[in-house]
Design a protein around this motif. Structure first.
Motif, PDB file in Angstrom:
ATOM      1  N   HIS A   1      18.272  10.332  10.090  1.00  0.00           N
ATOM      2  CA  HIS A   1      19.030   9.572   9.094  1.00  0.00           C
ATOM      3  C   HIS A   1      18.132   8.625   8.292  1.00  0.00           C
ATOM      4  CE1 HIS A   1      22.431   7.644   7.206  1.00  0.00           C
ATOM      5  NE2 HIS A   1      22.101   6.465   7.706  1.00  0.00           N
ATOM      6  N   ALA A   2      17.255   7.925   8.985  1.00  0.00           N
ATOM      7  CA  ALA A   2      16.379   6.957   8.308  1.00  0.00           C
ATOM      8  C   ALA A   2      15.487   7.630   7.272  1.00  0.00           C
ATOM      9  CB  ALA A   2      15.529   6.229   9.340  1.00  0.00           C
ATOM     10  N   VAL A   3      15.042   8.843   7.565  1.00  0.00           N
ATOM     11  CA  VAL A   3      14.178   9.573   6.621  1.00  0.00           C
ATOM     12  C   VAL A   3      14.980  10.021   5.401  1.00  0.00           C
ATOM     13  CG1 VAL A   3      12.727  11.610   6.328  1.00  0.00           C
ATOM     14  CG2 VAL A   3      12.665  10.344   8.476  1.00  0.00           C
ATOM     15  N   LEU A   4      16.170  10.549   5.638  1.00  0.00           N
ATOM     16  CA  LEU A   4      16.959  11.120   4.553  1.00  0.00           C
ATOM     17  C   LEU A   4      17.496  10.078   3.581  1.00  0.00           C
ATOM     18  CD1 LEU A   4      19.010  13.884   6.427  1.00  0.00           C
ATOM     19  CD2 LEU A   4      16.937  14.143   5.060  1.00  0.00           C
ATOM     20  N   THR A   5      17.733   8.849   4.055  1.00  0.00           N
ATOM     21  CA  THR A   5      18.311   7.843   3.168  1.00  0.00           C
ATOM     22  C   THR A   5      17.431   7.549   1.958  1.00  0.00           C
ATOM     23  OG1 THR A   5      17.333   6.060   4.497  1.00  0.00           O
ATOM     24  CG2 THR A   5      19.622   6.681   4.987  1.00  0.00           C
ATOM     25  N   ASP A   6      16.128   7.755   2.104  1.00  0.00           N
ATOM     26  CA  ASP A   6      15.218   7.472   0.979  1.00  0.00           C
ATOM     27  C   ASP A   6      15.525   8.332  -0.241  1.00  0.00           C
ATOM     28  OD1 ASP A   6      13.989   5.659   2.570  1.00  0.00           O
ATOM     29  OD2 ASP A   6      12.194   6.848   2.971  1.00  0.00           O
ATOM     30  N   VAL A   7      16.049   9.541  -0.011  1.00  0.00           N
ATOM     31  CA  VAL A   7      16.239  10.466  -1.131  1.00  0.00           C
ATOM     32  C   VAL A   7      17.388  10.035  -2.044  1.00  0.00           C
ATOM     33  CG1 VAL A   7      16.582  12.862  -1.805  1.00  0.00           C
ATOM     34  CG2 VAL A   7      15.251  12.327   0.251  1.00  0.00           C
ATOM     35  N   PRO A   8      18.623   9.877  -1.535  1.00  0.00           N
ATOM     36  CA  PRO A   8      19.690   9.441  -2.455  1.00  0.00           C
ATOM     37  C   PRO A   8      19.463   8.039  -3.003  1.00  0.00           C
ATOM     38  CG  PRO A   8      20.494   9.504  -0.187  1.00  0.00           C
ATOM     39  CD  PRO A   8      19.163  10.159  -0.186  1.00  0.00           C
ATOM     40  N   ILE A   9      18.962   7.120  -2.182  1.00  0.00           N
ATOM     41  CA  ILE A   9      18.709   5.761  -2.674  1.00  0.00           C
ATOM     42  C   ILE A   9      17.668   5.782  -3.785  1.00  0.00           C
ATOM     43  CG2 ILE A   9      17.743   3.508  -2.082  1.00  0.00           C
ATOM     44  CD1 ILE A   9      19.022   3.803   0.672  1.00  0.00           C
ATOM     45  N   GLY A  10      16.599   6.538  -3.561  1.00  0.00           N
ATOM     46  CA  GLY A  10      15.557   6.633  -4.587  1.00  0.00           C
ATOM     47  C   GLY A  10      16.061   7.290  -5.856  1.00  0.00           C
ATOM     48  N   ALA A  11      16.816   8.376  -5.714  1.00  0.00           N
ATOM     49  CA  ALA A  11      17.317   9.102  -6.886  1.00  0.00           C
ATOM     50  C   ALA A  11      18.262   8.230  -7.700  1.00  0.00           C
ATOM     51  CB  ALA A  11      18.019  10.384  -6.442  1.00  0.00           C
ATOM     52  N   TRP A  12      19.189   7.569  -7.025  1.00  0.00           N
ATOM     53  CA  TRP A  12      20.175   6.763  -7.746  1.00  0.00           C
ATOM     54  C   TRP A  12      19.560   5.495  -8.335  1.00  0.00           C
ATOM     55  CZ3 TRP A  12      24.186   7.598  -3.308  1.00  0.00           C
ATOM     56  CH2 TRP A  12      24.780   8.863  -3.470  1.00  0.00           C
ATOM     57  N   SER A  13      18.566   4.933  -7.670  1.00  0.00           N
ATOM     58  CA  SER A  13      17.886   3.754  -8.225  1.00  0.00           C
ATOM     59  C   SER A  13      17.140   4.113  -9.506  1.00  0.00           C
ATOM     60  CB  SER A  13      16.908   3.176  -7.197  1.00  0.00           C
ATOM     61  OG  SER A  13      17.579   2.734  -6.036  1.00  0.00           O
TER      62      SER A  13
END
Length: 289
Positions: A51-63
């Protein structure tokens, strides 16, 4: 205590959330029950919580989508390229959010009490953010870009709330943090117990300094593992031992006796395993080099 800490503390004590959590937990366990699903979402193949690894993708994309939206507002004449890129990033974040949420649901399903309550609100905030971004993408594709931008920025704001709660769960509550992180065994051989104390085949818990070790025989060989489950600190000696594995009594994580490797989640970190030898009828151990 600052306002944010006070708000989280109130969430931790809000027992009403338990009524919502229990049916959600049962549904979650049904979804992640199969071994392959459980292990994949727990992060066993990578040895790291997924989970900790995957959160970077949507957070990064939406930011980044938010930055491009702002750029488009400030430079309307040359903003066509920014608009297309922002739309793509919103869509990419939506796709990445699905496995991210699944891994988070898996992790949350084994929490209880205050941690469970905060985790439930964390998930709710992220679900609202996901809905706002889905609406944002629909508005963008319908040509209603101002509405799409507004929905996206609202989604980012709600996502920040979910992210704050997620950080609290990890750094203050230790969810998915290895509970043996600071257990460092000796590099030189140390005496542990008499070999004949294992004659009955029953596992023994022996203190090695401040570290409790689970000592038993596996296929005739003496093995020693840290007795504190890496997932949530459960006492492995109170679990079951069969087929060369020990199962934690708290959440069902299974570890190989031979080397401490996890074979069934929710644990993703291996149990610290120790080298053993017998000298003059005494079992000696040391940390594996």
């Amino acid at each position: 205590m600052n306002l944010l800490d006070d708000a989280v503390s109130r969430l931790e004590r809000w027992e009403f959330l338990d009524r919502v959590a229990e049916p959600v937990r049962k549904a979650a366990h049904a979804l992640v029950g199969p071994r392959a699903v459980r292990n994949a979402l727990s992060g066993i193949p990578t040895g790291h919580p997924l989970h900790a690894v995957l959160t970077d993708v949507p957070i990064g994309a939406w930011s980044m989508a938010a930055l491009l939206d702002v750029k488009g507002l400030l430079d309307a004449e040359n903003g066509r390229g920014s608009e297309a890129a922002a739309d793509l990033l919103v869509a990419a974040g939506l796709v990445a959010a699905v496995p991210t949420a699944a891994a988070g649901l898996n992790d949350w399903s084994d929490t209880y009490g205050p941690t469970e309550r905060v985790g439930l609100v964390h998930a709710a905030a992220n679900t609202v953010a996901l809905g706002l971004y889905a609406a944002s993408l629909a508005a963008r594709r319908a040509g209603r870009r101002p509405a799409g931008r507004a929905l996206g920025l609202a989604g980012l704001g709600v996502l920040a709330v979910g992210g704050y709660l997620g950080g609290h769960l990890t750094y203050s509550k230790g969810v998915k943090v290895s509970h043996t992180a600071y257990h460092e065994g000796p590099l030189d051989w140390e005496d542990l117990l008499a070999e004949d104390e294992l004659a009955d085949g029953a596992p023994k818990v022996v203190q090695l300094g401040e570290i409790p070790l689970l000592v038993t025989r596996d296929a005739g060989r003496i093995v020693a593992l840290d007795n504190v489950c890496t997932h949530a600190g459960g006492p492995l000696n109170e679990g079951t031992i069969e087929n060369g594995c020990v199962t934690c009594p708290w959440h069902g994580s299974q570890f190989r006796l031979a080397d401490g490797a996890p074979v069934l989640g929710p644990a993703s970190a291996p149990q610290p395993s120790y080298e053993t030898r017998v000298r003059d009828g005494r079992v000696q151990v040391r940390a594996k080099k």
